[in-house]
Motif scaffolding. Structure first.
Motif: not given
Length: 657
Positions: A67-80
């Motif tokens: 995905g993009d930067v938003l999806e990476f942060v969601q997955k790596i940080e486990r956030i919505e």
């Protein structure tokens, strides 16, 4: 958080460089016009995560994450998504569109991770300022051999022994009590729900940061003066108090000082893993910056990818005493299941890492690290020290113990691990003066038994796309039988043993030397006993809460929780135990003795079967000495009763020698 326009989302995506973002979490290596890294979303062994700077995307070609930067942060940080958008907006300096004003933490979902991080960052500064005003706390730090520069580098602080200090300081800064509680800085006792207390008082504060350097929790060490004051009031206080698990702090997913050690680890190519805050601080102080620590927990699978992101090799550092060596054994059982180059460094007996580093320096430590043992060599050395390999029984027990550990090593023909495993088998055969064939067969048997016990549908790590977290959780929950059913399915001896261990933590000291984990057949029972042994090795009591904290598998956790619900029955040994037919009522001591006796008898019968098979496979003419030794051992065990010493034996009339 109000819904943001597509224009705002696009502006954030364009403003954040995905290579720089991913590089803050993972070591990236250029591959042509793209970059590669080990994927953090599955147990990756070869760099399969690809970052494309032109498209501003990431993609793992094994597990499918992308995905993009938003999806990476969601997955790596486990956030919505809203929280990821807020984080990246702050990074890019973009102001989000505002909606109706709400107070911090007033929403139905409570405070966001950004709000929790901000509250902890404020507290970190407040604790740090308080340390500058408290001479006894600074004197304690100096007494440990740590300099003011080191204290500043690690942002050490002090929590005043004043019940109102935290709340007054928070009120002046506009931090609500609800936010203090949600971030773990305050606690509301169950017996007095209307009144909150500061979690840290009269303690030296060790801030805990994530890999990006953001505060996520604290560790607090009681100062001698506060400990004496509490004692004078009739209270016993814990030496260390740590932040509770929160939305941003899960201690099994954090390595202390990973943010400070990251660059040094990549430069050195290895990372040293210690157990204490001051051990790490002393290492950095003497110029050894590639050092991190676990947060008071035993090693788990979550630690492996974190270490792999720091360096290609991990050196586990333990004291040279028996407790330290036992802790190393338990850690290796985790690491052997992963493709990470792990070594074990045992310090000279009587010295902890902090003392050694401050007295001997970084170069002396590096020399020891260069000679650290690989896991399989360490296991063989431990077998030599734990068992009398010159005796038949000692050799059998030693071989079974070593093979029980080796069977955890993944079988990948042609891999470095497979070569190391073959070398370990060869060394074991040499140490026992046995042919390698029977050992290899026994190893295959143990692996087969492990596969048969594995949950249906389980596959090797990295064998295919990883399921999503939601689907994995749902599948796992659906697959867990009721705790009562798990207990009912247990061997009665092991069921009674687990009941006693959970109810009476003090019995663990008696079990460590008499009941090896390999003797326990049920997975859940073995996991519970392993957790209890782990706590014993750390000098902690194996209480309900402590055992639960040390268990990751939901099956044994459900068993311990179920036994906790039966507390009244467990605390009254005159009641019927779980298996009244097999074990009559009695005191805990009276109930434990037959358990130990039956386990010993079961082990004896298993050993007799193994000896019978070995005799059948041994050529009496070609190997007369080996055959005679096996025959004598068989006859000795044949008439020996469980728990008795060696006696004169008589041959088995059904066995033809």
């Amino acid at each position: 958080m109000p819904r943001q326009s597509d224009a705002i989302k696009t502006a954030i995506k364009n403003a954040v460089d995905i290579v720089g973002l991913v590089g803050e979490y993972l070591p990236l290596h250029r591959a042509g016009s793209r970059h590669k890294a080990l994927c953090p979303f599955h147990d990756d062994h070869n760099p399969s995560l690809e970052v494309n700077p032109e498209r501003q995307t990431f993609k793992c070609w094994v597990c499918g994450a992308g995905g993009d930067v938003l999806e990476f942060v969601q997955k790596i940080e486990r956030i919505e998504f809203p929280e990821a958008l807020r984080m990246l907006a702050e990074r890019a300096g973009i102001v989000l569109e505002s909606g109706p004003a709400t107070g911090a933490g007033s929403g139905p979902e409570g405070p966001s991770k950004s709000e929790l991080t901000a509250a902890l960052a404020w507290a970190e500064g407040a604790f740090e300022e308080a340390l500058g005003r408290h001479e006894p706390a600074r004197a304690y730090v100096e007494g440990r051999g740590l300099t003011a520069a080191t204290a500043q580098r690690f942002r050490l602080g002090y929590a005043p022994d004043d019940p109102a200090w935290l709340f007054e300081a928070a009120r002046r800064r506009g931090v609500s009590r609800d936010l203090l509680e949600k971030s773990g800085l305050a606690i509301r006792p169950e017996d007095a729900p209307g009144k909150a207390h500061a979690r840290f008082r009269g303690r030296l504060i060790f801030p805990i940061h994530d890999e990006r350097g953001r505060p996520v929790g604290f560790g607090g060490r009681i100062l001698p003066e506060a400990e004496r004051a509490a004692s004078s009031r009739g209270f016993r206080v814990a030496k260390y108090v740590n932040s509770p698990e929160t939305a941003i702090f899960q201690k099994r997913r954090i390595l202390y000082a990973a943010d400070l050690a990251k660059s040094a680890c990549r430069e050195a190519g290895w990372v040293a893993v210690m157990e204490g805050y001051t051990d790490v601080m002393a290492a950095h102080q003497v110029g050894l910056a590639n050092v991190v620590a676990t947060l008071g927990t035993a090693f788990g699978d979550d630690h492996v990818p974190m270490l792999r992101r720091l360096a290609d090799r991990a050196v586990l550092v333990y004291d040279g005493d028996e407790a330290g060596q036992s802790a190393a054994e338990r850690a290796l059982e985790i690491f052997l299941g992963h493709e990470l180059d792990v070594r074990v460094l045992s310090l000279p007996s009587g010295l902890d890492p902090c003392d050694f580093l401050l007295s001997e320096g970084a170069d002396a430590f590096r020399k020891l690290a260069a000679d650290a043992l690989d896991p399989l060599a360490f296991v063989l050395n431990r077998a030599r020290s734990r068992f009398d390999l010159d005796s038949i029984e000692g050799a059998r027990r030693g071989a079974e113990w070593v093979l029980g550990i080796l069977c955890r090593v993944p079988s990948r023909p042609g891999s470095v691990q497979d070569l190391a495993l073959n070398k370990a088998l060869d060394s074991l055969a040499h140490a026992l003066r046995l042919p390698i064939g029977p050992l290899a067969r026994r190893l295959r048997e143990l692996r087969g038994a492990a596969r048969r016990k594995a949950p249906a549908g389980a596959s090797a790590a990295g064998a295919g796309p990883a399921p999503t977290e939601a689907s994995a959780a749902e599948q796992a929950a659906a697959a867990i039988p009721a705790a009562a059913d798990i207990l009912r399915a247990m061997d009665p001896v092991e069921r009674e043993l687990v009941s006693i261990v959970v109810a009476q933590p003090e019995v663990v000291a008696r079990l460590v030397a008499r009941v090896p984990l390999a003797a326990i057949r049920d997975d859940a029972a073995r996991a519970i006993l392993d957790a209890a042994y782990d706590l014993y090795g750390q000098g902690a009591a194996a209480t309900f809460d402590a055992i639960m904290e040390n268990l990751d598998d939901p099956r044994p956790r459900s068993v311990v929780a179920h036994l906790s619900d039966l507390q009244d029955g467990l605390d009254r040994p005159e009641l019927q135990p779980l298996d009244a037919v097999q074990f009559p009522p009695g005191t805990w001591g009276e109930r434990l003795e037959p358990v130990l006796g039956r386990l010993a008898e079961r082990e004896r019968l298993t050993r007799l079967a193994d000896l019978r098979q070995a005799l059948e496979e041994t050529d009496r003419t070609a190997e007369p000495d080996a055959y005679r030794a096996l025959q004598l051992e068989y006859r000795r065990l044949l008439t020996q009763r469980a728990g008795t010493s060696d006696k004169k034996t008589r041959p088995d009339p059904t066995f033809r020698a």
